[in-house]
Design a protein around this motif. Structure first.
Motif, PDB file in Angstrom:
ATOM      1  N   SER A 337       0.971  -1.374  -0.049  1.00 26.27           N
ATOM      2  CA  SER A 337       0.121   0.000  -0.152  1.00 26.27           C
ATOM      3  C   SER A 337       0.872   1.189   0.233  1.00 26.27           C
ATOM      4  CB  SER A 337      -0.896   0.021   1.492  1.00 26.27           C
ATOM      5  OG  SER A 337      -1.886  -1.178   1.286  1.00 26.27           O
ATOM      6  N   TRP A 338       0.368   2.369  -0.796  1.00 25.91           N
ATOM      7  CA  TRP A 338       1.136   3.504  -0.748  1.00 25.91           C
ATOM      8  C   TRP A 338       0.677   4.800  -0.601  1.00 25.91           C
ATOM      9  CZ3 TRP A 338      -0.458   6.101  -5.351  1.00 25.91           C
ATOM     10  CH2 TRP A 338      -1.143   5.376  -6.315  1.00 25.91           C
ATOM     11  N   LYS A 339      -0.672   4.665  -0.682  1.00 24.73           N
ATOM     12  CA  LYS A 339      -1.545   5.824  -0.440  1.00 24.73           C
ATOM     13  C   LYS A 339      -1.713   6.327   0.877  1.00 24.73           C
ATOM     14  CE  LYS A 339      -4.604   5.351  -4.701  1.00 24.73           C
ATOM     15  NZ  LYS A 339      -5.672   5.342  -5.189  1.00 24.73           N
ATOM     16  N   ARG A 340      -1.731   7.928   1.069  1.00 28.71           N
ATOM     17  CA  ARG A 340      -1.843   8.276   2.427  1.00 28.71           C
ATOM     18  C   ARG A 340      -3.391   8.000   2.907  1.00 28.71           C
ATOM     19  NH1 ARG A 340       2.899   9.227   4.217  1.00 28.71           N
ATOM     20  NH2 ARG A 340       2.059  10.736   6.217  1.00 28.71           N
ATOM     21  N   ILE A 341      -3.289   7.570   4.173  1.00 28.55           N
ATOM     22  CA  ILE A 341      -4.363   7.220   5.025  1.00 28.55           C
ATOM     23  C   ILE A 341      -5.162   8.328   5.890  1.00 28.55           C
ATOM     24  CG2 ILE A 341      -5.621   5.352   6.438  1.00 28.55           C
ATOM     25  CD1 ILE A 341      -3.256   3.300   5.558  1.00 28.55           C
ATOM     26  N   PRO A 342      -6.249   8.742   5.349  1.00 24.22           N
ATOM     27  CA  PRO A 342      -6.736   9.976   6.407  1.00 24.22           C
ATOM     28  C   PRO A 342      -7.205   9.514   8.033  1.00 24.22           C
ATOM     29  CG  PRO A 342      -8.524   8.970   4.983  1.00 24.22           C
ATOM     30  CD  PRO A 342      -7.138   8.286   4.683  1.00 24.22           C
ATOM     31  N   PHE A 343      -6.684  10.073   8.826  1.00 21.05           N
ATOM     32  CA  PHE A 343      -6.766   9.681  10.359  1.00 21.05           C
ATOM     33  C   PHE A 343      -8.486   9.737  10.682  1.00 21.05           C
ATOM     34  CE2 PHE A 343      -7.431  11.186  14.770  1.00 21.05           C
ATOM     35  CZ  PHE A 343      -6.533   9.755  15.606  1.00 21.05           C
ATOM     36  N   CYS A 419       9.599   0.362 -19.823  1.00 21.80           N
ATOM     37  CA  CYS A 419       9.532   0.478 -18.672  1.00 21.80           C
ATOM     38  C   CYS A 419       9.096  -0.655 -17.883  1.00 21.80           C
ATOM     39  CB  CYS A 419       8.683   1.934 -18.028  1.00 21.80           C
ATOM     40  SG  CYS A 419       8.791   2.215 -16.308  1.00 21.80           S
ATOM     41  N   ASP A 420       9.641  -1.167 -16.771  1.00 25.68           N
ATOM     42  CA  ASP A 420       9.364  -2.224 -15.863  1.00 25.68           C
ATOM     43  C   ASP A 420       8.483  -2.164 -14.536  1.00 25.68           C
ATOM     44  OD1 ASP A 420      10.772  -3.765 -17.905  1.00 25.68           O
ATOM     45  OD2 ASP A 420      12.624  -3.793 -16.608  1.00 25.68           O
ATOM     46  N   SER A 421       7.998  -0.822 -14.537  1.00 23.56           N
ATOM     47  CA  SER A 421       7.172  -0.334 -13.431  1.00 23.56           C
ATOM     48  C   SER A 421       6.011  -1.345 -13.375  1.00 23.56           C
ATOM     49  CB  SER A 421       7.097   0.969 -13.172  1.00 23.56           C
ATOM     50  OG  SER A 421       8.367   1.612 -13.166  1.00 23.56           O
ATOM     51  N   GLU A 422       5.540  -1.299 -12.017  1.00 20.87           N
ATOM     52  CA  GLU A 422       4.106  -2.130 -11.765  1.00 20.87           C
ATOM     53  C   GLU A 422       3.211  -1.053 -10.812  1.00 20.87           C
ATOM     54  OE1 GLU A 422       5.021  -5.812 -10.364  1.00 20.87           O
ATOM     55  OE2 GLU A 422       5.809  -6.726 -12.294  1.00 20.87           O
ATOM     56  N   LEU A 423       2.120  -1.121 -10.952  1.00 24.93           N
ATOM     57  CA  LEU A 423       1.133  -0.590 -10.318  1.00 24.93           C
ATOM     58  C   LEU A 423       0.563  -1.477  -9.352  1.00 24.93           C
ATOM     59  CD1 LEU A 423      -0.546   2.068  -9.228  1.00 24.93           C
ATOM     60  CD2 LEU A 423      -2.193   1.573 -11.113  1.00 24.93           C
ATOM     61  N   GLN A 424       1.001  -1.892  -7.829  1.00 28.95           N
ATOM     62  CA  GLN A 424       0.346  -2.455  -7.196  1.00 28.95           C
ATOM     63  C   GLN A 424      -0.744  -2.047  -6.479  1.00 28.95           C
ATOM     64  OE1 GLN A 424       2.064  -5.182  -6.666  1.00 28.95           O
ATOM     65  NE2 GLN A 424       3.657  -4.688  -7.765  1.00 28.95           N
ATOM     66  N   TYR A 425      -1.695  -3.304  -6.177  1.00 31.97           N
ATOM     67  CA  TYR A 425      -2.982  -2.835  -5.510  1.00 31.97           C
ATOM     68  C   TYR A 425      -2.865  -2.048  -4.223  1.00 31.97           C
ATOM     69  CZ  TYR A 425      -7.460  -3.681  -3.010  1.00 31.97           C
ATOM     70  OH  TYR A 425      -8.617  -3.667  -2.344  1.00 31.97           O
ATOM     71  N   ASP A 426      -3.393  -0.672  -4.076  1.00 31.39           N
ATOM     72  CA  ASP A 426      -3.154  -0.135  -2.679  1.00 31.39           C
ATOM     73  C   ASP A 426      -4.260  -0.370  -1.453  1.00 31.39           C
ATOM     74  OD1 ASP A 426      -1.985   2.164  -1.303  1.00 31.39           O
ATOM     75  OD2 ASP A 426      -4.258   2.878  -1.327  1.00 31.39           O
ATOM     76  N   GLY A 427      -5.418  -0.613  -2.131  1.00 30.59           N
ATOM     77  CA  GLY A 427      -6.582  -1.093  -1.040  1.00 30.59           C
ATOM     78  C   GLY A 427      -7.119   0.158  -0.199  1.00 30.59           C
TER      79      GLY A 427
END
Length: 904
Positions: A337-343, A419-427
């Motif tokens: 996971s990489w997105k910021r999570i709101p408090f 490009c070898d980059s991948e977009l992972q599932y963040d959730g």
């Protein structure tokens, strides 16, 4: 480190050749072949595997077939070798010991024939088939064995025992005497005894491990020419096999041996102990100490880092350790996971999503949850868009508060083919946290977050779901009242769980481990002063201190000199003038020690005693009563009386067992010096006199029934639960009398246990446990912790005191009991737990729990471990009223007991 010499390299090669000889000699085929059972040895399994598919209980009525064993025909137990004893005569190849009273097991092989096996037979075959016997010295006298699991009839991969054999002469016949680490007391006896003993080899009891290994070694010894004789300790495999005789193990490696069948492990062997080191997770762990930072781990690490020419098994172990460490760093704890999570979940979408079941949050295909990353955004490397195609990452578990699901997790590739980059599932949009190989529901993590910050989890979780008015609708007090009512209506039989189900404990355990905890409540919310039990008014016993009459050296100055003399060495010699003062002090206060001191002076040991006598001299200089060192048991006293008149116990295994189990300091002295010097006979006689002195001179009662105090109607005893305590199986037997010694202050300052001033809080809670960790009850202390607390508990609630009491202040408790009710506690042994023993520098070694081999397996920290658990509820309980405090203490300890009972 310097390069190894050619001799060191040859020695290392010889060591490996020894190992090869052990494996080349096919013990499995020889053993099974002599059972008159046709067998294809090449098809027998060599790798460790589960045995549940081959062995089933006879009572179950079913048995399953093993795969491709190649075994035909059948054999009954009558045709198998039968047991003799733990000391096996090498000349009789048919004597294969079996364990007494073992259960019978049915075993069905590939062709359907069924044969009846006994548990030792199964264990023996498992040891051979799985290669679970590891020789641990070049003389083939120490062997590491995997333990046997009797429930599913399999080999345990992480639990071991060490079986040692020693050549001993039984009535003129040399045989092997076996002892096992599962019985430390017996091991100590056979290790310390003379080579020539009076007993017959038939008198030596065995264990399952000894019985199985002894039969296996019969064939091996015949093959390589090893026999039991008085030079067996100097006999090596090199002599029997014709290899080089001048064998020297390289430095730092002579105590380290491989574990057969487990390339991840190694065993460190010393004279009377062993430790198995295994690779667990991404590091080393000692399976003996159950730690990752003990001295055994340090030794293995030093060898792996410093020794340049490692044996093959250590090279393999080092390679495995490095590979597991790299794998661990590569992915086990990585966050996808990489997105910021709101408090605060202010978004309506997140509030709705966190309240939904997991299976309704993502896309489901044929009932399978598919988690797909949204295609928005650009690649951080090349700023290209993400491809619309999705690719399966894998199927991983999704953990929620009360369920576990399986989900297919997908990823996207960059649309730029370069490009070898991948977009992972963040959730985040599904309120799931992706940890690469598993996912966790946000609700679980947010619940822990609120518990950490506020403690008010329910209110915050309601706010997450959008119910902002929840706190005003359900006040905290309303919830508390509901919980108190709910707790009281729980259908729980508290009496059932506050008793250990083991046969050695039951309603009246022989061993009690007790301690106090700082779990307390406010005095203004308690009735503790009103509920303090009233003592009887009459005073009992004279005001003189009984235990002080049993100290070996009453004079303080002479005692200090003796202690200083016992601690002296060549580097720190004892001053000659002090030695003369010690002689003069003993002339006046303890004449029995004079012959021994004079002997030391005449042999040149006036500046420092020999190392073998230092433990005894330190024990004699202690301020503890002698009955703490020599427990006044008739069997021990009778033996010591014989020794004081010249009897040597080394040739009598029964005598050595008594000394090892009941007076280890004398046993160690006998093992080192072979015989007890005549100059110590007067000391031994004086110790015998002082050991029984408190009980002969005591004016107090000699039986518990005589200390019954008539209960006063004006001050009835408090209820066992609604008052100050909960002892369901120890109802009050008597009130505590008032003793003349209660009003006297002790002048003893060593090993003092200081108590803190708790101010507005009660002193704490005192609890008692059995060795299996089961709590038998507790009480709110009405005074600071002192010997009076456990003394009052033992006196008022035990019809007869337990045989052994383990307590962190056992030295003072023993003296306290001797000064008041010596007759009642005559048969009770007082011992200090392992954690607190290092603080008792002035106490007799007789109080040291680890000094007794038979008590090695006792977990003396059960009270400390429970106290640590009680700290979790300390804040919640401290400001409760007394009745609620008792309810919650009882409920918490009931839960702990129930968990331990399920384990046992």
């Amino acid at each position: 480190m310097a390069e190894p010499s050619e001799k060191d390299v040859n020695n290392a090669l010889n060591r490996e050749r020894y190992r090869e000889k052990w494996h080349d000699y096919n013990l499995r085929s020889r053993y099974l072949d002599e059972l008159s059972t046709p067998v294809d040895v090449s098809k027998l399994p060599r790798l460790k595997r589960s045995r549940s598919d081959r062995y089933t209980s006879r009572t179950s009525g079913t048995s399953t077939s093993s795969s491709n064993t190649g075994m035909t025909g059948s054999s009954s137990t009558a045709s198998r070798p039968r047991p003799t004893n733990a000391a096996t005569d090498q000349g009789d190849g048919n004597d294969v010991p079996l364990h007494d009273g073992s259960e019978e097991i049915r075993c069905q092989y590939g062709h359907g024939e069924v044969e009846v096996l006994e548990a030792p037979e199964i264990y023996r075959q498992l040891l051979l088939e799985t290669n679970s016997i590891s020789p641990c010295d070049e003389h083939f006298t120490k062997f590491l064995l995997n333990r046997y699991n009797s429930e599913n009839h399999s080999i345990e991969g992480s639990r071991y025992v060490m079986v040692t054999r020693r050549a001993m002469c039984f009535s003129g016949t040399w045989k092997w005497a076996f002892y096992c680490s599962c019985d430390p007391a017996r091991s100590q006896v056979l290790h310390s005894a003379s080579e020539h003993v009076q007993q017959s080899s038939q008198d030596l009891p065995g264990c399952l491990h000894i019985d199985c290994l002894a039969g296996i070694l019969v064939r091996f010894d015949e093959n390589v020419g090893i026999t039991a004789h008085h030079q067996s300790q100097d006999h090596s495999y090199a002599h029997a096999s014709g290899l080089e005789e001048d064998v020297q193990i390289p430095p730092n490696l002579n105590d380290v041996w491989p574990v057969c069948g487990n390339p991840r492990a190694a065993v460190i062997v010393t004279d009377q102990s062993f430790a198995v080191i295994d690779i667990v997770g991404n590091g080393l762990k000692c399976l003996t100490c159950r730690r990752g930072d003990c001295q055994h781990i340090s030794k293995i690490k030093d060898i792996l880092e410093q020794v340049t020419d490692l044996p093959v098994f250590l090279l393999e172990m080092s390679a495995l350790l490095e590979s597991t460490s790299l794998k661990r760093k590569a992915g086990a704890g990585s966050v996808a996971s990489w997105k910021r999570i709101p408090f605060q979940l202010e978004s309506i979408h997140l509030q709705d999503m966190v309240a939904k079941p997991v299976m309704q949050r993502g896309c489901t295909v044929n009932g399978n949850l598919h988690l797909i990353p949204t295609p928005g955004g650009m690649c951080a490397c090349c700023h290209a868009s993400w491809s619309n195609d999705i690719y399966l990452k894998g199927e991983y578990p999704v953990f929620t508060l009360q369920s576990i699901h399986r989900a297919s997790v997908f990823f996207r590739k960059c649309s730029n083919e370069m490009c070898d980059s991948e977009l992972q599932y963040d959730g985040l949009s599904d309120c799931l946290f992706n940890m690469t190989t598993y996912l966790i529901d946000h609700s679980v993590l947010r619940q822990y977050m609120y518990q950490f910050l506020y403690g008010s989890v329910w209110v915050q979780m309601q706010n997450d779901a959008g119910h902002s008015s929840f706190a005003s609708q359900l006040h905290y007090n309303k919830f508390v009242w509901a919980w108190y009512g709910f707790l009281r209506l729980l259908d729980i039989d508290y009496h059932e769980q506050f008793i250990c189900r083991e046969q050695t404990c039951g309603a009246q355990p022989d061993i009690i481990i007790c301690d106090a905890t700082h779990l307390s409540l406010r005095k203004d919310l308690s009735l503790w002063k009103d509920n303090v039990p009233k003592a009887t008014k009459e005073a009992k016993q004279s005001s003189s201190s009984v235990y002080r009459k049993s100290i070996f050296l009453v004079d303080t100055q002479t005692r200090k000199l003796l202690k200083k003399f016992a601690r002296s060495s060549e580097a720190h010699p004892f001053p000659p003038n002090d030695f003369l003062m010690l002689i003069d002090g003993c002339k006046e206060h303890q004449g029995s020690l004079l012959p021994f001191l004079n002997e030391l002076g005449s042999t040149g040991h006036a500046t420092a005693p020999p190392a073998t006598y230092k433990p005894l001299l330190q024990a004699l200089s202690a301020t503890s009563p002698v009955c703490g060192l020599l427990h006044p048991e008739a069997e021990l006293l009778e033996l010591l009386e014989k020794m004081a008149h010249g009897f040597s116990p080394r040739k009598d295994l029964n005598a050595m067992a008594i000394l090892t189990n009941k007076c280890p300091i004398i046993a160690d002295l006998i093992a080192s010096e072979q015989v007890l010097p005549e100059v110590l006979f007067p000391v031994l006689c004086e110790l015998l006199r002082l050991a029984v002195a408190p009980f002969e001179q005591s004016t107090s009662s000699q039986s518990p029934a005589a200390v019954q105090a008539e209960r006063s109607t004006d001050h009835p005893p408090p209820d066992d639960f609604d008052g100050m305590c909960f002892w369901p199986h120890f109802p009050q037997q008597r009130l505590r009398p008032k003793y003349a010694m209660d009003g006297l202050k002790t002048t003893r300052t060593s090993c003092r246990k200081d108590s803190k001033n708790y101010g507005r809080m009660t002193p704490g809670v005192f609890a008692a446990f059995c060795p299996h960790g089961i709590c038998y009850g507790f009480e709110i202390m009405n005074q600071f912790e002192s010997p009076n607390v456990p003394f009052t508990l033992l006196l008022t609630r035990f019809e007869t005191p337990p045989k052994m009491i383990v307590y962190d202040n056992a030295c003072h408790l023993h003296a306290y009991c001797l000064n008041r009710e010596p007759g009642m506690f005559k048969k009770t042994k007082f011992l200090i737990d392992r954690l607190h023993w290092p603080n008792h520098t002035a106490c007799s070694v007789g109080y040291k729990l680890d000094g007794y081999s038979k008590y090695k397996a006792i977990n003396s920290q059960v009270a400390e471990q429970m106290n640590s658990s009680l700290q979790r509820i300390k804040v919640q309980l401290s400001y409760m009223a007394q009745d609620n405090f008792l309810w919650h203490c009882r409920f918490f300890l009931w839960g702990k007991n129930m968990k331990k009972q399920s384990v046992h």
